[in-house]
Enzyme design. Structure first.
Site, mmCIF file in Angstrom:
data_model
loop_
_atom_site.group_PDB
_atom_site.id
_atom_site.type_symbol
_atom_site.label_atom_id
_atom_site.label_comp_id
_atom_site.label_asym_id
_atom_site.label_seq_id
_atom_site.Cartn_x
_atom_site.Cartn_y
_atom_site.Cartn_z
ATOM 1 C CG HIS A 114 -1.976 -1.099 1.155
ATOM 2 N ND1 HIS A 114 -2.495 -1.586 -0.015
ATOM 3 C CD2 HIS A 114 -2.558 -1.811 2.155
ATOM 4 C CE1 HIS A 114 -3.376 -2.547 0.255
ATOM 5 N NE2 HIS A 114 -3.425 -2.708 1.559
ATOM 6 C CG HIS A 173 -7.571 -1.215 2.863
ATOM 7 N ND1 HIS A 173 -8.131 -2.033 3.815
ATOM 8 C CD2 HIS A 173 -6.540 -1.902 2.333
ATOM 9 C CE1 HIS A 173 -7.437 -3.157 3.862
ATOM 10 N NE2 HIS A 173 -6.469 -3.117 2.978
ATOM 11 C CB THR A 174 -14.105 0.984 3.229
ATOM 12 O OG1 THR A 174 -13.694 2.312 2.911
ATOM 13 C CG2 THR A 174 -15.232 1.029 4.236
ATOM 14 C CE1 TYR A 175 -9.341 -2.764 6.752
ATOM 15 C CE2 TYR A 175 -9.785 -4.979 7.516
ATOM 16 C CZ TYR A 175 -8.892 -4.013 7.133
ATOM 17 O OH TYR A 175 -7.557 -4.289 7.140
ATOM 18 C CG ASP A 239 -5.138 -10.762 1.545
ATOM 19 O OD1 ASP A 239 -5.519 -9.868 0.751
ATOM 20 O OD2 ASP A 239 -4.209 -10.591 2.352
ATOM 21 C CD GLN A 277 -5.930 -8.390 -2.798
ATOM 22 O OE1 GLN A 277 -5.594 -8.269 -3.977
ATOM 23 N NE2 GLN A 277 -5.392 -9.274 -1.982
ATOM 24 C CD GLU A 304 -8.001 -3.902 -0.288
ATOM 25 O OE1 GLU A 304 -6.875 -3.530 -0.646
ATOM 26 O OE2 GLU A 304 -8.156 -4.872 0.463
#
Ligand SMILES: *[C@@H]1O[C@H](CO)[C@@H](O)[C@H](O)[C@H]1NC(C)=O
Ligand SMILES: *[C@@H]1O[C@H](CO)[C@@H](O)[C@H](O)[C@H]1NC(C)=O
Length: 339
Positions: A114, A173-175, A239, A277, A304
């Site tokens: 990243h 990159h929000t979860y 992942d 991703q 992502e």
């Protein structure tokens, strides 16, 4: 794409060089439409919260995060961050472009993750140590978060090299946990990924360069099914980069549909990017999050959208090199419903 910009309520403009020292204040911005709202900070252009009603109108925060903006600076999870200049991993923290070998900072074993130690996710719009990452040339980056209508969220990321060709690959990159950020794991969410292929990785999560079909494997989400239904067949959760089927056919295509049957919340995601991703928070363990919660493995899922990982070192992956005069543009559109 013209109808995407119906209501631009906030602009966050990240310019790595020009705004150095000019914009050191960390602020929180809210975009709100009825019960639907998001909070974003200019620290890492990070999404702090997304409030969504469930099928009965109960509103929950559906993204993982920390209690205070300060926690984002020493966290290692990239919760909600806008990651770059090159999202995902670059093997051996180096690549060659136009005959020049560029060495990056290794922050994930021997690899760059990243954007490295001073990636965009750690930028407070004041770049303290930009030199640590020797990507070629200067880049201006602009991120726009937009609420559209009553249930859509769009992100537009634009980047322009100023003086040299450079790889650019940004990602949000929000979860997500559609049952609520502190509701436990996402294994009973269903997901559909409109992708027939993945780019497999080695033990350090660096792509092998192959592009293989998902058919018959635990990676196959062409038809919606529960995330947990085959997760134990994998070494350590999901992942992996999925190669989106819509790529090449349409500029803007559907990537994924996620549904939580408990709350009824559903999220659809469209993008103009070739990959997504899919990450199931495999490395999250006892992370102190918002409102006194502790997040565990599988607490959230990240989707992502982006170019393929390590593309700078993989000749058969679509190139991420952007030259001066060209503009990188990455669009994500989320549509939320509850049923
Ligand atoms: C960041 O550091 C502070 C002070 O040491 C600590 O209280 C906080 O929990 C840390 N946050 C994270 C996310 O590690
Ligand atoms: C990094 O590379 C060195 C030299 O090749 C190797 O000895 C070491 O085990 C690698 N470290 C990791 C974490 O892979």
């Amino acid at each position: 794409m013209a109808n995407l910009s119906l209501s631009i309520l906030v602009f966050l403009i990240l310019s790595l060089l020009i705004q150095q020292n000019e914009c050191a204040n960390i602020d929180v911005y809210e975009l709100k439409r009825g019960d639907f709202s998001i909070k974003v900070t200019n620290y890492g252009a990070t999404v702090l919260s997304v409030m969504l009603p469930d099928r009965n109108g109960k509103v929950d925060d559906v993204v993982l995060g920390y209690d205070s903006v300060k926690d984002y600076s020493n966290g290692t999870t990239y919760f909600g961050a806008l990651v770059g200049r090159v999202a995902n991993r670059i093997g051996d923290a180096r690549f060659t472009l136009n005959g020049v070998v560029y060495h990056l900072s290794a922050n994930d074993g021997n690899n760059t993750l990243h954007g490295g130690k001073t990636g965009f996710s750690t930028v407070i719009w004041t770049v303290k140590d930009h030199k640590a990452d020797r990507f070629p040339g200067d880049v201006s980056v602009e991120v726009t978060y937009m609420l559209i209508g009553t249930n859509k969220l769009a992100l537009r990321m634009k980047a322009k090299p100023k003086n040299k060709a450079t790889p650019i690959n940004l990602a949000s990159h929000t979860y997500w946990n559609l049952a609520g950020h502190n509701s436990g794991d996402i294994l009973s969410h269903t997901i559909q990924l409109l992708a027939s292929k993945i780019t497999p990785v080695n033990k350090d999560l660096i792509p092998t360069g192959q592009i293989v079909p998902v058919a018959g494997t635990a990676y196959d989400f062409l038809k919606a099914r529960e995330i947990g239904s085959k997760i134990l067949e994998l070494a350590d959760g999901y992942d992996i980069n999925y190669v989106l089927d819509g790529t090449g056919k349409k500029h803007f295509h559907k990537a994924a549909v996620v549904h939580d049957s408990k709350s009824g919340r559903k999220m659809e995601l469209w993008t103009n990017q070739p990959g997504v991703q899919f990450y199931t928070s495999n490395m999250i363990a006892n992370v102190k999050g918002k409102s006194g919660s502790f997040y565990q493995k599988y607490a959230g899922l990240a989707l992502e959208t982006q170019g393929f990982p390590d593309a700078v070192n993989q000749p058969n992956f679509p190139s991420q090199i952007v030259s001066p005069g060209e503009t990188y543009e990455h669009i994500m559109l989320y549509r939320f419903t509850a049923e």
